[in-house]
Write a protein that holds these residues in place. Structure first.
Motif, PDB file in Angstrom:
ATOM      1  N   UNK A 253       5.683  -9.858   9.041  1.00 20.60           N
ATOM      2  CA  UNK A 253       4.287  -9.704   9.465  1.00 20.60           C
ATOM      3  C   UNK A 253       3.554  -8.688   8.598  1.00 20.60           C
ATOM      4  N   UNK A 254       4.216  -7.607   8.251  1.00 14.17           N
ATOM      5  CA  UNK A 254       3.573  -6.583   7.419  1.00 14.17           C
ATOM      6  C   UNK A 254       3.234  -7.149   6.045  1.00 14.17           C
ATOM      7  N   UNK A 255       4.196  -7.817   5.405  1.00 15.01           N
ATOM      8  CA  UNK A 255       3.931  -8.368   4.069  1.00 15.01           C
ATOM      9  C   UNK A 255       2.914  -9.511   4.123  1.00 15.01           C
ATOM     10  N   UNK A 256       2.959 -10.293   5.199  1.00 16.06           N
ATOM     11  CA  UNK A 256       2.011 -11.401   5.317  1.00 16.06           C
ATOM     12  C   UNK A 256       0.582 -10.885   5.479  1.00 16.06           C
ATOM     13  N   UNK A 257       0.389  -9.883   6.327  1.00 15.90           N
ATOM     14  CA  UNK A 257      -0.963  -9.341   6.512  1.00 15.90           C
ATOM     15  C   UNK A 257      -1.469  -8.669   5.242  1.00 15.90           C
ATOM     16  N   UNK A 258      -0.563  -8.020   4.504  1.00 11.30           N
ATOM     17  CA  UNK A 258      -0.957  -7.425   3.226  1.00 11.30           C
ATOM     18  C   UNK A 258      -1.300  -8.514   2.208  1.00 11.30           C
ATOM     19  N   UNK A 259      -0.466  -9.559   2.154  1.00 13.44           N
ATOM     20  CA  UNK A 259      -0.626 -10.598   1.133  1.00 13.44           C
ATOM     21  C   UNK A 259      -1.880 -11.435   1.339  1.00 13.44           C
ATOM     22  N   UNK A 260      -2.268 -11.658   2.598  1.00 14.29           N
ATOM     23  CA  UNK A 260      -3.380 -12.570   2.874  1.00 14.29           C
ATOM     24  C   UNK A 260      -4.622 -11.852   3.378  1.00 14.29           C
ATOM     25  N   UNK A 261      -4.629 -10.526   3.236  1.00 13.18           N
ATOM     26  CA  UNK A 261      -5.829  -9.767   3.563  1.00 13.18           C
ATOM     27  C   UNK A 261      -6.167  -9.731   5.041  1.00 13.18           C
ATOM     28  N   UNK A 262      -5.175  -9.865   5.915  1.00 12.81           N
ATOM     29  CA  UNK A 262      -5.406  -9.798   7.360  1.00 12.81           C
ATOM     30  C   UNK A 262      -5.410  -8.337   7.794  1.00 12.81           C
TER      31      UNK A 262
ATOM     32  N   UNK B 260      -4.595   3.505 -10.440  1.00 11.41           N
ATOM     33  CA  UNK B 260      -4.472   2.252  -9.694  1.00 11.41           C
ATOM     34  C   UNK B 260      -3.280   2.322  -8.739  1.00 11.41           C
ATOM     35  N   UNK B 261      -2.169   2.891  -9.195  1.00  8.04           N
ATOM     36  CA  UNK B 261      -0.984   3.027  -8.337  1.00  8.04           C
ATOM     37  C   UNK B 261      -1.325   3.833  -7.091  1.00  8.04           C
ATOM     38  N   UNK B 262      -2.050   4.930  -7.278  1.00  7.74           N
ATOM     39  CA  UNK B 262      -2.433   5.769  -6.150  1.00  7.74           C
ATOM     40  C   UNK B 262      -3.300   4.981  -5.166  1.00  7.74           C
ATOM     41  N   UNK B 263      -4.257   4.211  -5.677  1.00  8.61           N
ATOM     42  CA  UNK B 263      -5.141   3.440  -4.803  1.00  8.61           C
ATOM     43  C   UNK B 263      -4.376   2.384  -4.023  1.00  8.61           C
ATOM     44  N   UNK B 264      -3.483   1.669  -4.715  1.00  3.31           N
ATOM     45  CA  UNK B 264      -2.726   0.609  -4.051  1.00  3.31           C
ATOM     46  C   UNK B 264      -1.828   1.194  -2.962  1.00  3.31           C
ATOM     47  N   UNK B 265      -1.143   2.290  -3.278  1.00  2.00           N
ATOM     48  CA  UNK B 265      -0.247   2.894  -2.294  1.00  2.00           C
ATOM     49  C   UNK B 265      -1.025   3.503  -1.132  1.00  2.00           C
ATOM     50  N   UNK B 266      -2.181   4.080  -1.406  1.00  2.00           N
ATOM     51  CA  UNK B 266      -2.997   4.648  -0.324  1.00  2.00           C
ATOM     52  C   UNK B 266      -3.473   3.547   0.621  1.00  2.00           C
ATOM     53  N   UNK B 267      -3.943   2.426   0.061  1.00  2.00           N
ATOM     54  CA  UNK B 267      -4.414   1.312   0.893  1.00  2.00           C
ATOM     55  C   UNK B 267      -3.271   0.740   1.728  1.00  2.00           C
ATOM     56  N   UNK B 268      -2.136   0.523   1.100  1.00  2.00           N
ATOM     57  CA  UNK B 268      -1.023  -0.103   1.818  1.00  2.00           C
ATOM     58  C   UNK B 268      -0.399   0.861   2.826  1.00  2.00           C
ATOM     59  N   UNK B 269      -0.439   2.167   2.531  1.00  2.00           N
ATOM     60  CA  UNK B 269       0.097   3.150   3.478  1.00  2.00           C
ATOM     61  C   UNK B 269      -0.699   3.123   4.779  1.00  2.00           C
ATOM     62  N   UNK B 270      -2.029   3.110   4.659  1.00  2.00           N
ATOM     63  CA  UNK B 270      -2.879   3.049   5.853  1.00  2.00           C
ATOM     64  C   UNK B 270      -2.610   1.774   6.639  1.00  2.00           C
ATOM     65  N   UNK B 271      -2.445   0.665   5.938  1.00  5.08           N
ATOM     66  CA  UNK B 271      -2.185  -0.623   6.575  1.00  5.08           C
ATOM     67  C   UNK B 271      -0.865  -0.579   7.355  1.00  5.08           C
ATOM     68  N   UNK B 272       0.187  -0.093   6.711  1.00  2.00           N
ATOM     69  CA  UNK B 272       1.496  -0.075   7.355  1.00  2.00           C
ATOM     70  C   UNK B 272       1.531   0.878   8.540  1.00  2.00           C
ATOM     71  N   UNK B 273       0.917   2.061   8.381  1.00  2.00           N
ATOM     72  CA  UNK B 273       0.888   3.020   9.479  1.00  2.00           C
ATOM     73  C   UNK B 273       0.186   2.421  10.694  1.00  2.00           C
ATOM     74  N   UNK B 274      -0.926   1.737  10.467  1.00  2.00           N
ATOM     75  CA  UNK B 274      -1.664   1.140  11.578  1.00  2.00           C
ATOM     76  C   UNK B 274      -0.822   0.075  12.279  1.00  2.00           C
ATOM     77  N   UNK B 275      -0.159  -0.747  11.507  1.00  2.00           N
ATOM     78  CA  UNK B 275       0.678  -1.809  12.080  1.00  2.00           C
ATOM     79  C   UNK B 275       1.804  -1.202  12.908  1.00  2.00           C
TER      80      UNK B 275
END
Length: 427
Positions: A77-86, A142-157
């Motif tokens: 679910x985590x990878x799917x929501x990240x991959x498809x912008x959910x 770019x690495x910092x931006x990607x990790x920051x975005x995905x960190x917030x996403x994963x923490x929320x999930x």
């Protein structure tokens, strides 16, 4: 199974293409991980079952299967929501989570153990994800931006899943568990730092959003100028470390206490990345890795000592200072006035503020710290060995005595001078 050896789940997704936004990069990397999510979840399940005591108290086949199913569904679910912008808050927690709760309670387990398993699994997943993204993204911004975005996403999930666990437990099994007092982040951290305070570590892990049973590196971030954003610096350090989570607390005057937390002991490469990360206008004291509650407290105290010693320097500047690099200076400078007099007595005219003399002090200290080997000192200082030889002769002339006959005293005095008068420690 150790994740550090999971080369089989590191995927070749291709490097970031020109014009690709950070969000597009994140989705591309997540899609590649989604294709192998079953391998990722199997590795995480095995590690969680090995390290989270009490998750399956009776070791039943059904409970162990529930752990694997829940992990597989959450990772997917985590990878799917990240991959498809959910959006992470739009996805419902997987049903496997509720099945795992039922099996755990049936085996006389506790919801706090489940919450710890979630935090631990999150740490493992973040470690694998951040390593994968780092392989695909070469540009630091770019690495910092990607990790920051995905960190917030994963923490929320993960937070939503944990909240669902707690609410389901209270609804279905509330009578089995007495109400627990609510503690704030500040109160929880202070309880953990006091040796004589009893702390529910599972509950503390939930409050702080990190696994207290993991490995911690304490940081103390102290601003040197008004308006400096220490939170941003702490975020950059966490990204450099590849840490999945960590507690933070503002303690006044703009100072922040922070912890980097991993499921296993961080390697020296990670620690060096933290140490080498620029921190403009912020002094960052960095402790050494420690495990569990005692390591959480000890590394924090080391970070405070490193920050204190660094601020003794009248030419203090921003940057990360590891405790191990200033530990001796901290011990010698407990009484600053006495330490200064000791250095003045032992170093004679080698104690002046002249930049040339400062360079001689630095050369002599590096020489002594490296076993009195001129070739090694030259490597550390990035100069020719003949330059080291010349500087040592000049330093001895200013000392007025052969330093080889007083290595301990001279070395201690040079350490004090470096801490109080200028220069960054060599690590």
């Amino acid at each position: 199974m150790r994740l550090g050896s999971h080369n089989d789940v590191r995927l070749a997704a291709g490097n970031a293409t020109a014009g690709e936004t950070p969000a597009e990069t994140m989705r591309r990397c997540a899609h590649a991980m989604l294709l192998r999510s079953s391998q990722v979840s199997a590795a995480i399940s095995a590690d969680v079952l090995s390290h989270v005591a009490g998750l399956t108290p009776n070791g039943s086949v059904q409970a162990i299967k529930a752990v694997h199913d829940s992990t597989d569904q959450n990772v997917g679910a985590i990878f799917a929501t990240l991959a498809f912008g959910v959006p992470s808050d739009a996805a419902e927690p997987p049903t496997g989570t509720q099945d795992l709760l039922r099996h755990t309670v049936a085996d006389d387990g506790d919801v706090t153990t489940l919450l710890r398993a979630y935090r631990y699994g999150h740490s493992l997943l973040w470690e694998m994800w951040s390593a994968h993204v780092a392989e695909q993204v070469g540009e630091a911004p770019r690495l910092h931006e990607v990790l920051s975005m995905s960190s917030k996403h994963m923490f929320t999930f993960i937070d939503r899943s944990c909240e669902r666990l707690v609410s389901d437990f209270q609804l279905l099994y509330g009578a089995r568990s007495p109400a627990r007092p609510t503690r704030s982040v500040g109160e929880t951290i202070r309880d953990l730092l006091l040796d004589d305070t009893v702390v529910d570590e599972a509950l503390a892990s939930t409050v702080l959003r990190c696994d207290i049973g993991g490995y911690h590196v304490g940081l103390v971030l102290s601003p040197l100028a008004a308006g400096v954003d220490v939170r941003a610096v702490a975020g950059t350090l966490s990204t450099a470390a590849g840490a999945a989570s960590g507690a933070t607390l503002m303690v006044g005057d703009g100072t922040m206490w922070s912890w980097l937390t991993w499921p296993r002991r961080p390697g020296e490469d990670r620690l060096r990345r933290v140490h080498d990360t620029p921190a403009k206008d912020v002094v960052v004291g960095m402790g050494e890795p420690g495990r569990g509650r005692s390591g959480f407290a000890r590394s924090h105290q080391q970070a405070r000592d490193a920050e204190r010693v660094t601020r003794l320097n009248r030419n203090v500047c921003g940057g990360v200072v590891r405790y191990r690099d200033v530990e001796l200076a901290g011990a010698l400078c407990g009484d600053v006035g006495r330490a200064r007099r000791f250095a003045e007595d032992r170093l004679s005219t080698l104690i002046s503020d002249d930049p040339t003399v400062e360079r001689l002090r630095e050369t002599l200290l590096v020489y002594l710290d490296n076993g009195c080997r001129q070739s090694r000192a030259a490597e550390v200082l990035h100069v020719h060995p003949k330059t080291v030889s010349y500087r040592l002769a000049q330093a001895q002339r200013l000392l007025g005595q052969p330093f080889a006959e007083h290595v301990l005293d001279v070395g201690a005095a040079l350490t004090v001078a470096q801490a109080l008068m200028g220069g960054r420690p060599h690590s």
